[in-house]
Write an enzyme that holds these catalytic residues in place. Sequence first.
Site, short mmCIF file in Angstrom:
data_model
loop_
_atom_site.label_atom_id
_atom_site.label_comp_id
_atom_site.label_asym_id
_atom_site.label_seq_id
_atom_site.Cartn_x
_atom_site.Cartn_y
_atom_site.Cartn_z
N SER A 156 0.85 -1.20 0.00
CA SER A 156 0.00 0.00 0.00
C SER A 156 0.88 1.24 0.00
O SER A 156 2.05 1.18 0.38
CB SER A 156 -0.85 0.01 1.28
OG SER A 156 -1.57 1.22 1.40
N TYR B 100 -1.44 -0.32 10.63
CA TYR B 100 -1.67 -0.73 9.23
C TYR B 100 -0.40 -0.49 8.41
O TYR B 100 0.05 -1.36 7.67
CB TYR B 100 -2.86 0.05 8.65
CG TYR B 100 -3.18 -0.31 7.21
CD1 TYR B 100 -3.65 -1.57 6.87
CD2 TYR B 100 -3.03 0.63 6.18
CE1 TYR B 100 -3.95 -1.90 5.55
CE2 TYR B 100 -3.33 0.32 4.86
CZ TYR B 100 -3.80 -0.95 4.54
OH TYR B 100 -4.09 -1.27 3.24
P1 NDP Z 1 -11.61 -5.60 0.09
O1 NDP Z 1 -12.04 -5.43 1.50
O2 NDP Z 1 -12.59 -5.40 -0.99
O3 NDP Z 1 -10.92 -7.03 -0.10
C1 NDP Z 1 -10.18 -7.64 0.92
C2 NDP Z 1 -10.15 -9.13 0.67
O4 NDP Z 1 -9.36 -9.75 1.69
C3 NDP Z 1 -11.54 -9.76 0.73
O5 NDP Z 1 -11.68 -10.68 -0.32
C4 NDP Z 1 -11.54 -10.47 2.06
O6 NDP Z 1 -12.35 -11.64 1.99
C5 NDP Z 1 -10.08 -10.84 2.19
N1 NDP Z 1 -9.72 -11.15 3.57
C6 NDP Z 1 -9.77 -10.38 4.66
N2 NDP Z 1 -9.42 -11.07 5.75
C7 NDP Z 1 -9.15 -12.33 5.33
C8 NDP Z 1 -8.75 -13.52 5.99
N3 NDP Z 1 -8.56 -13.59 7.31
N4 NDP Z 1 -8.57 -14.64 5.24
C9 NDP Z 1 -8.77 -14.61 3.89
N5 NDP Z 1 -9.15 -13.53 3.23
C10 NDP Z 1 -9.34 -12.39 3.94
O7 NDP Z 1 -10.39 -4.59 -0.08
P2 NDP Z 1 -9.24 -4.42 -1.20
O8 NDP Z 1 -9.57 -5.15 -2.43
O9 NDP Z 1 -8.98 -2.98 -1.26
O10 NDP Z 1 -8.02 -5.10 -0.45
C11 NDP Z 1 -7.09 -5.96 -1.10
C12 NDP Z 1 -5.68 -5.57 -0.65
O11 NDP Z 1 -5.37 -4.30 -1.15
C13 NDP Z 1 -5.51 -5.50 0.86
O12 NDP Z 1 -4.28 -6.12 1.21
C14 NDP Z 1 -5.43 -3.99 1.12
O13 NDP Z 1 -4.69 -3.69 2.27
C15 NDP Z 1 -4.75 -3.53 -0.15
N6 NDP Z 1 -4.87 -2.11 -0.47
C16 NDP Z 1 -6.10 -1.57 -0.81
C17 NDP Z 1 -6.19 -0.23 -1.15
C18 NDP Z 1 -7.48 0.41 -1.57
O14 NDP Z 1 -7.51 1.62 -1.76
N7 NDP Z 1 -8.56 -0.30 -1.74
C19 NDP Z 1 -5.00 0.64 -1.14
C20 NDP Z 1 -3.80 -0.03 -0.79
C21 NDP Z 1 -3.75 -1.36 -0.48
P3 NDP Z 1 -13.26 -12.23 3.16
O15 NDP Z 1 -13.75 -11.09 3.99
O16 NDP Z 1 -14.34 -12.94 2.40
O17 NDP Z 1 -12.35 -13.18 3.89
#
Ligand code: NDP
Length: 243
Positions: free
Chosen positions: A140, A153
């Site tokens: 990120s 974070y």
């Molecule tokens: P979302 O919340 O849409 O997606 C996050 C995903 O992670 C979901 O599919 C969720 O699935 C999964 N997840 C969370 N906890 C667990 C767990 N314990 N086991 C397995 N899966 C898990 O957010 P993003 O798409 O934005 O996030 C994806 C990545 O991008 C993250 O690492 C985030 O930190 C990073 N990021 C996002 C930014 C943004 O602006 N959106 C900016 C910078 C980085 P479920 O809940 O079904 O388990």
Amino acid sequence: MIQLKDKVIFITGASSGFGEITATKLVAEGCKVILGARRVEKLAALAEKLGPENVAFQEMDVTKIDNVRSIVKLGLDKFGVIDGLVNNAGIMPLSMIASGRIKEWDQMIDVNVKGVLYAINAVLEHMLKRGHGKIVNVSSIAGQKVFPASAVYSGTKFAVRAISEGLRVETAGKIQVTNISPGAFATELGNSINDAAIRDSLGAYEKIVQPAEHVADAIIFALKQPPSVAINELTIRPTAQEL
Ligand code: NDP
């Protein structure tokens, strides 16, 4: 750049956001995908949409190494190989250190740091045996900069960057390692913020966030590099984002 047709890519956190759209775009390019997340009903709906023959999916909590190993086995049983890992699962329950949300710190460290390590561990032996593999770790902008409420974070995302670099130097010549640092893009990530004041303070970002598909395109650009080349660092922001 290479064609990705018939490549097998394992995506953690594929039930929404970057993971879901990356899976969708990869299948459109002819890939097979292995999808893990906790909300298995969302994965089932996605698999139905993408064609069950193109998808292996299973409920997976990335903080549980047995879950991660089990889905990798499922994918290998179905497709025979794993060419790439998009190490994407993450949560962002931002809060001030003084608020002492210790449970959230533990969760963030477990998902964002240990989960990334567990997924690497689950695929690395297979990739090293084959002599090649692609690993894209999702860090990120918060892995480059720290702002109020991002300390923990950011700590997890700085860690992802360090793990990416360590993996790169240790597997040079075999594994193409990419660390991607997105800015603010429209996903469900904000839902993990439980501190109401912090959540409200991020309202300004709603005006500038861009669609998640741009990050999926960047991930796919990294995956498309030929085996002799790797995009090691990739930062992508909305043009309007100052941070
Ligand atoms: P979302 O919340 O849409 O997606 C996050 C995903 O992670 C979901 O599919 C969720 O699935 C999964 N997840 C969370 N906890 C667990 C767990 N314990 N086991 C397995 N899966 C898990 O957010 P993003 O798409 O934005 O996030 C994806 C990545 O991008 C993250 O690492 C985030 O930190 C990073 N990021 C996002 C930014 C943004 O602006 N959106 C900016 C910078 C980085 P479920 O809940 O079904 O388990």
